[in-house]
Design a protein around this motif. Structure first.
Motif, PDB file in Angstrom:
ATOM      1  N   SER A 103      70.254  54.620  24.883  1.00 55.83           N
ATOM      2  CA  SER A 103      69.029  54.032  24.356  1.00 55.83           C
ATOM      3  C   SER A 103      69.159  53.598  22.901  1.00 55.83           C
ATOM      4  CB  SER A 103      67.863  55.024  24.492  1.00 55.83           C
ATOM      5  OG  SER A 103      68.089  56.175  23.704  1.00 55.83           O
ATOM      6  N   LEU A 116      67.110  43.262  33.910  1.00 56.02           N
ATOM      7  CA  LEU A 116      65.775  43.078  34.485  1.00 56.02           C
ATOM      8  C   LEU A 116      65.604  41.678  35.074  1.00 56.02           C
ATOM      9  CD1 LEU A 116      63.469  44.871  31.887  1.00 56.02           C
ATOM     10  CD2 LEU A 116      63.786  45.503  34.291  1.00 56.02           C
ATOM     11  N   ASP A 120      66.408  42.098  40.758  1.00 57.85           N
ATOM     12  CA  ASP A 120      65.743  41.845  42.038  1.00 57.85           C
ATOM     13  C   ASP A 120      66.497  40.815  42.882  1.00 57.85           C
ATOM     14  OD1 ASP A 120      63.738  43.658  41.543  1.00 57.85           O
ATOM     15  OD2 ASP A 120      62.352  42.183  40.695  1.00 57.85           O
ATOM     16  N   GLU A 143      63.793  59.184  28.090  1.00 54.39           N
ATOM     17  CA  GLU A 143      62.628  58.949  28.942  1.00 54.39           C
ATOM     18  C   GLU A 143      61.785  57.788  28.438  1.00 54.39           C
ATOM     19  OE1 GLU A 143      60.759  62.765  29.031  1.00 54.39           O
ATOM     20  OE2 GLU A 143      62.031  63.506  30.681  1.00 54.39           O
ATOM     21  N   THR A 144      61.684  57.654  27.130  1.00 51.78           N
ATOM     22  CA  THR A 144      60.918  56.546  26.552  1.00 51.78           C
ATOM     23  C   THR A 144      61.587  55.209  26.842  1.00 51.78           C
ATOM     24  OG1 THR A 144      60.094  57.945  24.765  1.00 51.78           O
ATOM     25  CG2 THR A 144      60.008  55.559  24.410  1.00 51.78           C
ATOM     26  N   TYR A 146      63.824  54.406  29.255  1.00 48.53           N
ATOM     27  CA  TYR A 146      64.145  54.025  30.628  1.00 48.53           C
ATOM     28  C   TYR A 146      63.082  54.414  31.657  1.00 48.53           C
ATOM     29  CZ  TYR A 146      68.767  53.399  28.549  1.00 48.53           C
ATOM     30  OH  TYR A 146      69.813  52.999  27.754  1.00 48.53           O
ATOM     31  N   GLN A 147      61.892  54.761  31.212  1.00 47.20           N
ATOM     32  CA  GLN A 147      60.877  55.255  32.141  1.00 47.20           C
ATOM     33  C   GLN A 147      60.470  54.217  33.185  1.00 47.20           C
ATOM     34  OE1 GLN A 147      57.205  56.193  30.118  1.00 47.20           O
ATOM     35  NE2 GLN A 147      57.528  54.604  28.564  1.00 47.20           N
ATOM     36  N   ASN A 148      60.605  52.940  32.871  1.00 46.10           N
ATOM     37  CA  ASN A 148      60.196  51.897  33.823  1.00 46.10           C
ATOM     38  C   ASN A 148      61.373  51.168  34.456  1.00 46.10           C
ATOM     39  OD1 ASN A 148      57.379  52.309  33.386  1.00 46.10           O
ATOM     40  ND2 ASN A 148      57.559  51.196  31.445  1.00 46.10           N
ATOM     41  N   ALA A 149      62.560  51.701  34.295  1.00 43.02           N
ATOM     42  CA  ALA A 149      63.740  51.040  34.866  1.00 43.02           C
ATOM     43  C   ALA A 149      63.651  51.024  36.391  1.00 43.02           C
ATOM     44  CB  ALA A 149      65.002  51.763  34.420  1.00 43.02           C
ATOM     45  N   PRO A 150      63.849  49.854  37.021  1.00 39.30           N
ATOM     46  CA  PRO A 150      63.728  49.773  38.489  1.00 39.30           C
ATOM     47  C   PRO A 150      64.990  50.220  39.226  1.00 39.30           C
ATOM     48  CG  PRO A 150      64.179  47.607  37.587  1.00 39.30           C
ATOM     49  CD  PRO A 150      64.037  48.529  36.409  1.00 39.30           C
TER      50      PRO A 150
END
Length: 203
Positions: A103, A116, A120, A143-144, A146-150
């Motif tokens: 990070s 990102l 997809d 956590e801050t 990568y909390q939304n990493a798909p």
């Protein structure tokens, strides 16, 4: 033919410096960095194999460890299986882009934004999974960031001492390795755009 000539030149250089360990290490390290910076990976692999298999070449530990990656992890080899929490890398059974990042690494942040954009599409068209091994040591920062990493994330907060990083001889972030569904090494991309080109035209 260019690779053949480069390898001949490499051999001549190495052979001429064998009697001077300090100069051999300096020249070899700079030549290695030159090859990697210009994505001349076959030339870097040849240099690494030449130095690591010649018992008369005395390399410092740092350089030897860096070059060992090209021997153990050369294209076509089966990559080490690694533990990712409660499962193994081999359990995924899909082509995988294995990413080592952190990070606090600016290039990793840029790379994650690029990921990102492509993730997809890669997943839908090529069934490619991304496995991101974070070398963070601070849980809150991890956590801050990568909390939304798909994609699939893994971190044991040991930094470069994590077993996965050791198994893959990671000494810088970001590091990208493209694997097929059986963990065969397909490529060592130097950027996300390099990954995208490889995925679109060769995977």
């Amino acid at each position: 033919s260019i690779n053949v000539q480069m390898n001949i030149s490499t051999d001549l250089l190495i052979n001429s410096y064998k009697q001077n360990d300090s100069l051999l290490n300096t020249v070899s390290e700079n030549l290695f960095k030159y090859f990697e910076k210009r994505s001349l990976f076959p030339a870097a692999a040849h240099l690494s194999n030449k130095l690591l298999t010649d018992n008369t070449c005395a390399l410092n530990n740092s350089l030897a460890n860096t070059m060992q990656r090209y021997v153990t992890l050369r294209v076509g080899n089966i990559a080490p299986d690694i533990k990712l929490g409660n499962k193994n890398l081999s359990d995924i059974k899909k082509p995988v882009l294995l990413v080592f990042g952190a990070s606090d690494c600016p290039h990793c942040k840029d790379g994650a934004l690029e990921l990102l954009r492509y993730y997809d599409t890669w997943k839908a068209k090529k069934n490619l999974e991304v496995v991101y091994v974070s070398l963070d040591t601070d849980k809150k920062a991890y956590e801050t960031a990568y909390q939304n990493a798909p994609w699939q994330m893994f971190c044991d907060y040991k930094g470069y001492k994590t077993k996965a990083a050791k198994d893959y001889f990671v000494n810088a972030t970001p590091t990208y390795i493209l694997l097929d569904k059986n963990l065969k090494i397909l490529e060592h991309p130097n950027s996300i755009s390099h990954v995208d080109a490889w995925v679109n035209y060769r995977l």
